[in-house]
Design an enzyme around this catalytic site. Sequence first.
Site, PDB file in Angstrom:
ATOM      1  N   THR A 104       0.744  -1.100   0.072  1.00  0.00           N
ATOM      2  CA  THR A 104      -0.133   0.095   0.075  1.00  0.00           C
ATOM      3  C   THR A 104       0.900   1.178   0.012  1.00  0.00           C
ATOM      4  OG1 THR A 104      -1.639  -1.272   1.398  1.00  0.00           O
ATOM      5  CG2 THR A 104      -1.924   1.120   1.179  1.00  0.00           C
ATOM      6  N   LYS A 179      -7.230   1.780  -3.160  1.00  0.00           N
ATOM      7  CA  LYS A 179      -6.701   0.805  -1.743  1.00  0.00           C
ATOM      8  C   LYS A 179      -6.857   1.832  -0.731  1.00  0.00           C
ATOM      9  CE  LYS A 179      -4.722  -1.594   1.288  1.00  0.00           C
ATOM     10  NZ  LYS A 179      -5.471  -2.453   2.259  1.00  0.00           N
ATOM     11  N   LYS A 248       0.173   5.146   8.362  1.00  0.00           N
ATOM     12  CA  LYS A 248       0.638   5.202   7.166  1.00  0.00           C
ATOM     13  C   LYS A 248      -0.333   5.674   6.029  1.00  0.00           C
ATOM     14  CE  LYS A 248       1.588   1.613   4.877  1.00  0.00           C
ATOM     15  NZ  LYS A 248       1.101   0.787   3.899  1.00  0.00           N
TER      16      LYS A 248
HETATM   17  N1  LIG Z   1      -1.238  -6.731   7.420  1.00  0.00           N
HETATM   18  C1  LIG Z   1      -2.361  -6.513   6.961  1.00  0.00           C
HETATM   19  O1  LIG Z   1      -3.543  -6.839   7.167  1.00  0.00           O
HETATM   20  C2  LIG Z   1      -2.324  -5.801   5.416  1.00  0.00           C
HETATM   21  C3  LIG Z   1      -3.405  -5.824   4.539  1.00  0.00           C
HETATM   22  C4  LIG Z   1      -3.497  -5.179   3.276  1.00  0.00           C
HETATM   23  C5  LIG Z   1      -2.223  -4.783   3.074  1.00  0.00           C
HETATM   24  N2  LIG Z   1      -1.287  -4.644   3.726  1.00  0.00           N
HETATM   25  C6  LIG Z   1      -0.075  -3.808   3.401  1.00  0.00           C
HETATM   26  O2  LIG Z   1       0.841  -4.771   2.763  1.00  0.00           O
HETATM   27  C7  LIG Z   1       2.283  -4.406   3.033  1.00  0.00           C
HETATM   28  C8  LIG Z   1       2.989  -5.244   3.756  1.00  0.00           C
HETATM   29  O3  LIG Z   1       2.513  -5.445   5.082  1.00  0.00           O
HETATM   30  P1  LIG Z   1       2.799  -6.482   6.185  1.00  0.00           P
HETATM   31  O4  LIG Z   1       1.707  -6.459   7.115  1.00  0.00           O
HETATM   32  O5  LIG Z   1       3.345  -7.539   5.488  1.00  0.00           O
HETATM   33  O6  LIG Z   1       3.987  -5.719   6.925  1.00  0.00           O
HETATM   34  P2  LIG Z   1       5.096  -6.363   7.780  1.00  0.00           P
HETATM   35  O7  LIG Z   1       4.908  -7.565   8.250  1.00  0.00           O
HETATM   36  O8  LIG Z   1       5.640  -5.154   8.592  1.00  0.00           O
HETATM   37  O9  LIG Z   1       6.183  -6.397   6.468  1.00  0.00           O
HETATM   38  C9  LIG Z   1       6.913  -5.388   5.880  1.00  0.00           C
HETATM   39  C10 LIG Z   1       8.033  -5.895   4.826  1.00  0.00           C
HETATM   40  O10 LIG Z   1       8.639  -4.884   4.400  1.00  0.00           O
HETATM   41  C11 LIG Z   1      10.061  -5.039   4.467  1.00  0.00           C
HETATM   42  N3  LIG Z   1      10.656  -3.576   4.639  1.00  0.00           N
HETATM   43  C12 LIG Z   1      10.287  -2.683   5.424  1.00  0.00           C
HETATM   44  N4  LIG Z   1      11.198  -1.682   5.150  1.00  0.00           N
HETATM   45  C13 LIG Z   1      12.039  -1.999   4.378  1.00  0.00           C
HETATM   46  C14 LIG Z   1      13.181  -1.411   3.736  1.00  0.00           C
HETATM   47  N5  LIG Z   1      13.432  -0.046   4.186  1.00  0.00           N
HETATM   48  N6  LIG Z   1      13.663  -1.743   2.735  1.00  0.00           N
HETATM   49  C15 LIG Z   1      13.308  -3.162   2.354  1.00  0.00           C
HETATM   50  N7  LIG Z   1      12.505  -3.834   2.646  1.00  0.00           N
HETATM   51  C16 LIG Z   1      11.659  -3.186   3.687  1.00  0.00           C
HETATM   52  C17 LIG Z   1      10.068  -6.018   5.630  1.00  0.00           C
HETATM   53  O11 LIG Z   1      11.498  -6.362   5.485  1.00  0.00           O
HETATM   54  P3  LIG Z   1      11.976  -7.043   6.919  1.00  0.00           P
HETATM   55  O12 LIG Z   1      11.544  -8.479   7.158  1.00  0.00           O
HETATM   56  O13 LIG Z   1      13.490  -6.848   6.818  1.00  0.00           O
HETATM   57  O14 LIG Z   1      11.851  -6.038   8.102  1.00  0.00           O
HETATM   58  C18 LIG Z   1       8.898  -6.782   5.477  1.00  0.00           C
HETATM   59  O15 LIG Z   1       9.507  -7.864   4.614  1.00  0.00           O
HETATM   60  C19 LIG Z   1       1.900  -2.719   3.417  1.00  0.00           C
HETATM   61  O16 LIG Z   1       2.018  -1.872   2.750  1.00  0.00           O
HETATM   62  C20 LIG Z   1       0.702  -2.964   4.260  1.00  0.00           C
HETATM   63  O17 LIG Z   1       0.219  -1.661   4.353  1.00  0.00           O
HETATM   64  C21 LIG Z   1      -1.179  -5.019   4.967  1.00  0.00           C
END
Ligand SMILES: NC(=O)c1ccc[n+]([C@@H]2O[C@H](COP(=O)([O-])OP(=O)(O)OC[C@H]3O[C@@H](n4cnc5c(N)ncnc54)[C@H](OP(=O)(O)O)[C@@H]3O)[C@@H](O)[C@H]2O)c1
Length: 305
Positions: A104, A179, A248
């Site tokens: 997102t 989104k 965010k």
């Molecule tokens: N969780 C939900 O329910 C949900 C639902 C719909 C959409 N989303 C969206 O989907 C996306 C991922 O969400 P998530 O819940 O999976 O988040 P998350 O668990 O916090 O995972 C974040 C990912 O991004 C990577 N990352 C963060 N900062 C980085 C950087 N500077 N350089 C390279 N990699 C980086 C992290 O790597 P590391 O492992 O090294 O930290 C990890 O692989 C977000 O945009 C979120 O808004 C989430």
Amino acid sequence: MSEQAGSQRPHVGFIGLGRMGRPMVDNLLAAGFQVTVHNRTRERCEPFAARGARIADTPADVARDADVTITMVADGPAAEAVYVGPDGVLAGLGPGGLVLEMSTIGPELARSLAERAAERGAQLLDAPVSGSIPAARAAQLVVMVGGDAAAVERARPVLAALSREQHHMGPAGTGAAMKLAVNALIGVTNLALSEVLVAAERSGIARAQALDVLADSAIGSPYITYKREAFLDPDAVEVFFTVRLMKKDMRLAVDLGRSTDVPMLSVALADEALTLAAASGYGEDDVVRMADVLRARAEALEASR
Ligand SMILES: NC(=O)c1ccc[n+]([C@@H]2O[C@H](COP(=O)([O-])OP(=O)(O)OC[C@H]3O[C@@H](n4cnc5c(N)ncnc54)[C@H](OP(=O)(O)O)[C@@H]3O)[C@@H](O)[C@H]2O)c1
């Protein structure tokens, strides 16, 4: 880039093995795709290597290897980090490459990434998702896609392994904008639900019963049902979507309002409330903690009298 001949499944590259990315890769492997993974924290790649995925050292290597590259990272700065620079996705993209940016992020960044991919003869679609961890695990996500219609059709077999619906919204950036519209409403709902739930509790109504009646009312929504257990006992459930990520999204939605001349009044309030939640130490906790923030304030106010 590997050959994408005949009925052969495309080779999929996946960058970002966070809460959402991991179950998405599980589903790609289960669907029989050849998968190359990369994650900033490399240890998160290891379980997938044991199941046949290749680990790439850099995002550029992923894009070089794959027919379709997916990115699923935290936010705009994380997307910049994985796309830009000599090790970034863009550096590894060649003519004919296809990228699905599923994080997102804001529509402006999505359009800019699409333009930079096009300069290399490749195509990038913004393809963020609605649905949280359970939907990701069950391959029941809903994808909102912005970009070229033929590229969307090319992406569909890969997206179908992750989702139950793929909505083509229009040109680049429209998937990202849609989104933000969805999540803005979830952020506002999460705040309003927290407020009325705590007020009901403090009126002497059992939390479970209040949730049941809200779910059964005219305003009952899938969100109330889906978050029931988490609102009931936030200590007992897994974190699905963090306060940090929701905050965010509220900021991005307020920006969307500015760029479209729409005052996002309720979204701005939800953003401020999430600031309070983060300042109360809940940044890495699930968004249902909003109710705990309000509960604590109500108790403090009562104690101060
Ligand atoms: N969780 C939900 O329910 C949900 C639902 C719909 C959409 N989303 C969206 O989907 C996306 C991922 O969400 P998530 O819940 O999976 O988040 P998350 O668990 O916090 O995972 C974040 C990912 O991004 C990577 N990352 C963060 N900062 C980085 C950087 N500077 N350089 C390279 N990699 C980086 C992290 O790597 P590391 O492992 O090294 O930290 C990890 O692989 C977000 O945009 C979120 O808004 C989430």
